[in-house]
Design a protein around this motif. Structure first.
Motif, short mmCIF file in Angstrom:
data_model
loop_
_atom_site.label_atom_id
_atom_site.label_comp_id
_atom_site.label_asym_id
_atom_site.label_seq_id
_atom_site.Cartn_x
_atom_site.Cartn_y
_atom_site.Cartn_z
N GLN A 2 0.84 -1.19 0.00
CA GLN A 2 0.00 0.00 0.00
C GLN A 2 0.88 1.25 0.00
OE1 GLN A 2 -2.73 -0.43 3.28
NE2 GLN A 2 -3.98 -1.94 2.19
N ARG A 58 -3.91 -1.40 6.99
CA ARG A 58 -3.76 -2.85 6.89
C ARG A 58 -4.03 -3.53 8.24
NH1 ARG A 58 0.06 -6.66 4.71
NH2 ARG A 58 -0.82 -8.70 5.24
N ARG A 422 -2.98 -11.62 0.50
CA ARG A 422 -3.20 -10.51 1.43
C ARG A 422 -1.95 -9.68 1.63
NH1 ARG A 422 -8.03 -11.65 5.41
NH2 ARG A 422 -7.43 -9.56 6.01
N GLY A 425 -1.47 -6.19 -0.03
CA GLY A 425 -2.27 -5.05 0.42
C GLY A 425 -3.28 -4.55 -0.58
N GLN A 428 -7.11 -5.65 -0.43
CA GLN A 428 -7.96 -4.91 0.50
C GLN A 428 -8.70 -3.79 -0.21
OE1 GLN A 428 -6.01 -3.15 3.95
NE2 GLN A 428 -7.83 -1.95 4.47
#
Length: 596
Positions: A2, A58, A422, A425, A428
């Motif tokens: 991210q 996160r 996951r 990031g 998400q």
């Protein structure tokens, strides 16, 4: 990974350059907020978002919210971040100074909202809903209620929610069952259950002020029998301190696909004391004051996620080595070229970039209208601004969230297999973005609102607030200069929008299902044309800057190249939407219900 840095230069472009001549004129009430001041505010907001909110995004998703002994606990770090957020004044940014707000223009506030949503959408919902609730209270509540509740809500000491949905009714609120019984002291006892209540309970603020839709004993059936009530979680004392429980409890929290750090609650009201907001049986009108504000903010959520997804995808595309460029190695010193050299990756990245820049420009135009609607001294300007906001609210909500979800999915695709796990990031973003297309009225409902309520309102007056400036720009920009292909493309797309409008108006009068069948394509078509208009204006400004010489050649050159991509690769979608609208409802409605 991210990755996020606030696109401050682009934000300053839409604030100070793109809409300098937007037809709304100078707003004297906001003159103190010049470019130096707004730039400083945006820089501080960018710093807070990057340093405080992004690190919690996160971890907040991983931990989620928990319900312990009837109280919702937010993830670790959220309470401290909320305290910093409110003490720094971010919760009061665009609120009325009469109640402790800072009175900043909405055009600045919406950019700050974008940064918050880019870095931590779940967190942003808590102050965002409070701001929306404050708007409804300020517009419809009594002076006593406003003076007592607004200062604490605007400061963030108390937060707010909107309680509409019940288990048996969502969009069709005329079916709701929550009851409001009048009391001798002028208050009401509220009893009923609500579901899907964002920020319905949490541990961030001292009190939570619920705006609840309910029925009075003499209420007529349907939406004409709904009233709006202010119901605090704790009954305040006369001195403003928190008093006893008010019979408001969270019975469960939803286990969601995304925005897991935002508490989505099932709420129970058991003879909870509340006060009427607005007139009896006029609750929907009062609630829509909040919902319309929230719909614009939900659109900004889509843009925020879209920008974060784009930046993360760019980072990965520059870092990930895979294969060689089709035109020959671009980095012969490395074992492979970064994937950003490949045309299909460029297609995805440019699509994401164009989506974001187009939405930001259009969002800034609508925010300018919000400011003019409130602060313009000329009644004609205020009316035109109000018409434009009404027309564009469903477009902003639906278009921005559609494109934000598209960007999030494209980011996953750029990452490939790493995007699906996951640790990267970016998955998400895809999960978080999905809800924005659903809540505050699904995007299908937004499309129905556009064609069913806005197109024919006041004999097309809302449409004129958009059609006239686009038409005038096209006529004034025709010629043989470098922008000729772009202006011709915009004129063709605008023509398709006009023809689609006429088609829907003619068919819809005879058969409402014809308008319903065309609604989603029509909203997207209008949004594409609106962004095309924004990109054309941006190209004209950028071309002039480059022609007269500028130290920011790279920025303006990139703006023109992004606009060119939009006109060549995205705006042509207008033709497909036009053909779908012309096809009518027949094939959509032909299959018998039992055959599905």
């Amino acid at each position: 990974m991210q990755v996020y840095e606030a696109p401050l230069r682009d934000m300053r472009f839409v604030l100070d350059e793109l809409w300098e001549e937007d037809g709304f004129g100078k707003l004297e009430a906001l003159e103190e907020f010049d470019s130096d001041l707004t730039s400083a505010i945006l820089e501080e907001a960018a710093k807070f978002s990057r340093e405080v909110l992004l690190p919690l995004n996160r971890s907040g998703d991983e931990e989620g919210c928990t319900l312990e002994n009837g109280v919702v606990r937010t993830p670790e770090g959220f309470k401290d971040a909320y305290k910093q957020f409110t003490e720094s004044g971010w919760s009061a940014l665009a609120s009325d100074p009469e109640y402790g707000g800072q009175g900043l223009p909405e055009r600045v506030n919406k950019l700050v909202e974008e940064m918050t949503c880019s870095t931590n959408l779940s967190f942003g919902l808590y102050p965002g809903l409070t701001h929306g609730g404050s708007i409804a209270i300020e517009a419809h509540a009594t002076e006593d209620l406003k003076n007592f509740y607004l200062p604490k809500m605007i400061s963030g000491e108390w937060s707010g929610t909107m309680c509409l949905t019940e288990a048996h009714c969502g969009t069709d609120l005329g079916l709701l069952r929550t009851k409001a019984d009048p009391q001798d002291d002028g208050s009401y006892k509220i009893s009923g259950a609500k579901i899907f209540i964002s920020a319905g309970d949490h541990d961030l603020s001292d009190n939570i002020i619920h705006l609840v839709l309910a029925r009075l004993p003499d209420a007529p059936k349907g939406v004409k029998g709904i009233s709006l009530f202010l119901v605090p979680k704790f009954l305040p004392k006369d001195d403003g301190s928190v008093g006893p429980s008010n019979g408001v409890t969270c019975t469960a929290i939803e286990h969601k696909m995304g925005i897991k750090a935002s508490a989505t609650c099932q709420m129970q009201f058991e003879e909870s004391t509340g006060w009427l907001v607005g007139e009896p049986h006029k609750g929907m009108a009062a609630m829509f004051t909040m919902m319309n504000a929230e719909r614009l903010s939900v659109g900004i959520q889509g843009l925020g996620i879209g920008e974060a997804a784009y930046q993360s995808a760019v980072w990965y595309a520059k870092d990930r080595l895979q294969g060689r460029s089709l035109s020959g190695a671009k980095h012969p010193d490395k074992p492979a070229d970064p994937i950003i050299v490949h045309p299909d990756v460029r297609r995805m990245l440019m699509t994401m970039r164009a989506n974001n820049e187009g939405c930001r420009m259009l969002g800034a135009w609508v925010a300018r209208a919000l400011d003019a609607e409130k602060h313009a001294t000329d009644p004609e300007v205020r009316q035109r601004a109000s018409d434009f906001v009404a027309l564009m609210t469903p477009v902003v909500k639906a278009l921005f969230t559609d494109l934000g979800h598209e960007n999030a999915n494209l980011a996953v695709q750029v990452y490939g297999g790493h995007g699906y796990i996951r640790e990267s990031g970016v998955e998400q973003y895809a999960r978080d973005a999905r809800i924005a297309m659903i809540y505050e009225g699904t995007n299908g409902i937004q499309a129905l609102d556009l064609v069913g309520r806005k197109l024919g309102a006041h004999t097309g007056r809302y449409l004129r607030s958009f059609f006239h400036p686009v038409s005038d720009f096209i006529e004034a920009s025709k010629g043989d200069g470098p922008m000729k292909p772009m202006i011709e493309g915009l004129e063709k797309a605008f023509g398709a929008l006009q023809l689609s409008t006429a088609t829907i108006a003619q068919r819809g009068l005879k058969d409402p299902e014809e308008a319903g069948a065309a609604a989603t394509e029509y909203l997207r078509l209008m949004g594409l044309v609106a962004m095309g208009y924004c990109f054309a204006r941006a190209t004209m400004i950028s071309g002039m800057k480059l022609a007269f010489g500028t130290e920011e050649k790279e920025f303006y050159d990139a703006k023109i190249k992004t606009a060119t991509f939009y006109f060549e690769r995205i705006l042509p979608q207008v033709s497909a939407h036009f053909l779908s609208i012309k096809a009518g409802k027949k094939s959509m409605m032909a299959l018998e219900e039992h055959a599905f």
